[in-house]
Design a protein around this motif. Structure first.
Motif, PDB file in Angstrom:
ATOM      1  N   ALA A   5      21.184  -2.471  12.782  1.00 43.19           N
ATOM      2  CA  ALA A   5      20.575  -3.802  12.759  1.00 43.19           C
ATOM      3  C   ALA A   5      21.238  -4.706  11.721  1.00 43.19           C
ATOM      4  N   THR A   6      22.330  -4.210  11.127  1.00 44.55           N
ATOM      5  CA  THR A   6      23.115  -5.031  10.204  1.00 44.55           C
ATOM      6  C   THR A   6      24.584  -4.826  10.534  1.00 44.55           C
ATOM      7  N   LYS A   7      25.411  -5.769  10.117  1.00 49.53           N
ATOM      8  CA  LYS A   7      26.852  -5.669  10.356  1.00 49.53           C
ATOM      9  C   LYS A   7      27.406  -4.395   9.732  1.00 49.53           C
ATOM     10  N   SER A   8      27.012  -4.126   8.521  1.00 53.46           N
ATOM     11  CA  SER A   8      27.502  -2.941   7.820  1.00 53.46           C
ATOM     12  C   SER A   8      27.137  -1.665   8.569  1.00 53.46           C
ATOM     13  N   ASP A   9      25.879  -1.556   8.978  1.00 55.22           N
ATOM     14  CA  ASP A   9      25.444  -0.368   9.726  1.00 55.22           C
ATOM     15  C   ASP A   9      26.163  -0.268  11.065  1.00 55.22           C
ATOM     16  N   ILE A  11      29.182  -1.400  11.874  1.00 53.18           N
ATOM     17  CA  ILE A  11      30.572  -0.981  11.682  1.00 53.18           C
ATOM     18  C   ILE A  11      30.639   0.494  11.293  1.00 53.18           C
ATOM     19  N   THR A  12      29.727   0.920  10.437  1.00 52.15           N
ATOM     20  CA  THR A  12      29.676   2.334  10.044  1.00 52.15           C
ATOM     21  C   THR A  12      29.394   3.224  11.249  1.00 52.15           C
ATOM     22  N   ALA A  13      28.412   2.838  12.066  1.00 54.95           N
ATOM     23  CA  ALA A  13      28.050   3.645  13.240  1.00 54.95           C
ATOM     24  C   ALA A  13      29.187   3.669  14.263  1.00 54.95           C
ATOM     25  N   ALA A  14      29.776   2.505  14.521  1.00 58.44           N
ATOM     26  CA  ALA A  14      30.857   2.444  15.511  1.00 58.44           C
ATOM     27  C   ALA A  14      32.055   3.269  15.060  1.00 58.44           C
ATOM     28  N   THR A  15      32.424   3.115  13.802  1.00 52.87           N
ATOM     29  CA  THR A  15      33.570   3.857  13.267  1.00 52.87           C
ATOM     30  C   THR A  15      33.281   5.350  13.250  1.00 52.87           C
ATOM     31  N   GLY A  16      32.110   5.716  12.764  1.00 50.42           N
ATOM     32  CA  GLY A  16      31.740   7.127  12.679  1.00 50.42           C
ATOM     33  C   GLY A  16      31.674   7.790  14.042  1.00 50.42           C
ATOM     34  N   ASN A  17      31.055   7.116  15.012  1.00 51.67           N
ATOM     35  CA  ASN A  17      30.949   7.708  16.348  1.00 51.67           C
ATOM     36  C   ASN A  17      32.298   7.771  17.048  1.00 51.67           C
ATOM     37  N   PHE A  18      33.161   6.788  16.788  1.00 54.42           N
ATOM     38  CA  PHE A  18      34.495   6.834  17.378  1.00 54.42           C
ATOM     39  C   PHE A  18      35.270   8.028  16.819  1.00 54.42           C
ATOM     40  N   GLU A  19      35.141   8.270  15.529  1.00 52.04           N
ATOM     41  CA  GLU A  19      35.811   9.426  14.911  1.00 52.04           C
ATOM     42  C   GLU A  19      35.242  10.734  15.444  1.00 52.04           C
ATOM     43  N   LYS A  20      33.922  10.820  15.605  1.00 56.43           N
ATOM     44  CA  LYS A  20      33.306  12.035  16.167  1.00 56.43           C
ATOM     45  C   LYS A  20      33.784  12.264  17.597  1.00 56.43           C
ATOM     46  N   LEU A  21      33.832  11.188  18.378  1.00 56.20           N
ATOM     47  CA  LEU A  21      34.318  11.290  19.754  1.00 56.20           C
ATOM     48  C   LEU A  21      35.760  11.778  19.771  1.00 56.20           C
ATOM     49  N   ASP A  22      36.575  11.235  18.900  1.00 60.68           N
ATOM     50  CA  ASP A  22      37.978  11.639  18.810  1.00 60.68           C
ATOM     51  C   ASP A  22      38.095  13.124  18.451  1.00 60.68           C
ATOM     52  N   MET A  23      37.233  13.603  17.577  1.00 58.78           N
ATOM     53  CA  MET A  23      37.259  15.033  17.200  1.00 58.78           C
ATOM     54  C   MET A  23      36.879  15.906  18.397  1.00 58.78           C
TER      55      MET A  23
END
Length: 180
Positions: A5-9, A11-23
């Motif tokens: 619900a915030t820009k920071s969250d 970006i963190t969620a998108a980046t983190g989930n993209f990295e998890k998906l990549d793994m």
């Protein structure tokens, strides 16, 4: 973490989930990559996408095409061209048909190309997100073209939430392969 619900969250969620998906993708075996997706034995998996996507490429292309929807929608509307998120002739009731068209369009796309396209489009979406303030992303009524939602909710849907969807599908495929 709940839905961002915030820009920071976001970006963190998108980046983190993209990295998890990549793994998860990096951990797929040759057997898992070469075995077609088949979820017909699981009666809980009734949604159309469980039957539509036959392999990793199909999942990655789906994510890529939804990135393109977001990128084109924001660009067009920011340039004064009033366009809906879901392009005509589709709408929120018929977007499943649009997803099938995306699937058909990319049946000749290689897995390597799909991976590269997704990485590039993810980076483009994240760059675009950075151009907006927290208020622009998560306050209602900032942009008329967003409707009754927030712009950030579209970014969340096209990134972190969609990456969750992809990870669930890949994990289900891995589990099915290990039980064969």
């Amino acid at each position: 973490m709940g839905r961002a619900a915030t820009k920071s969250d976001m970006i963190t969620a998108a980046t983190g989930n993209f990295e998890k998906l990549d793994m998860i993708i990096s951990g797929l075996t040759e057997e898992e990559l070469s075995t077609p997706f088949d979820f017909t034995a699981d009666i809980k998996k009734k949604e159309a996408h469980w039957g539509r996507d036959k392999n990793l490429r199909d999942v990655l292309i789906h994510l890529y095409e939804w990135h393109q929807l977001l990128l084109n929608w924001v660009k067009s509307n920011k340039n004064g061209e009033n366009k809906p998120f879901i392009p005509e002739p589709y709408n929120w009731k018929t977007y499943g048909n649009m997803n099938v068209e995306f699937w058909k369009k990319h049946q000749d796309t290689s897995l390597d190309d799909a991976k590269n396209m997704l990485k590039k489009s993810h980076a483009e979406v994240m760059e675009l997100a950075e151009t907006f303030s927290n208020e622009e992303l998560f306050s209602k009524d900032i942009y008329k073209w967003v409707g009754g939602s927030t712009l950030g909710s579209y970014f969340v849907s096209a990134t972190a939430s969609h990456y969750d969807w992809a990870m669930k599908k890949l994990k289900a495929h891995k589990k099915r392969c290990s039980n064969m």
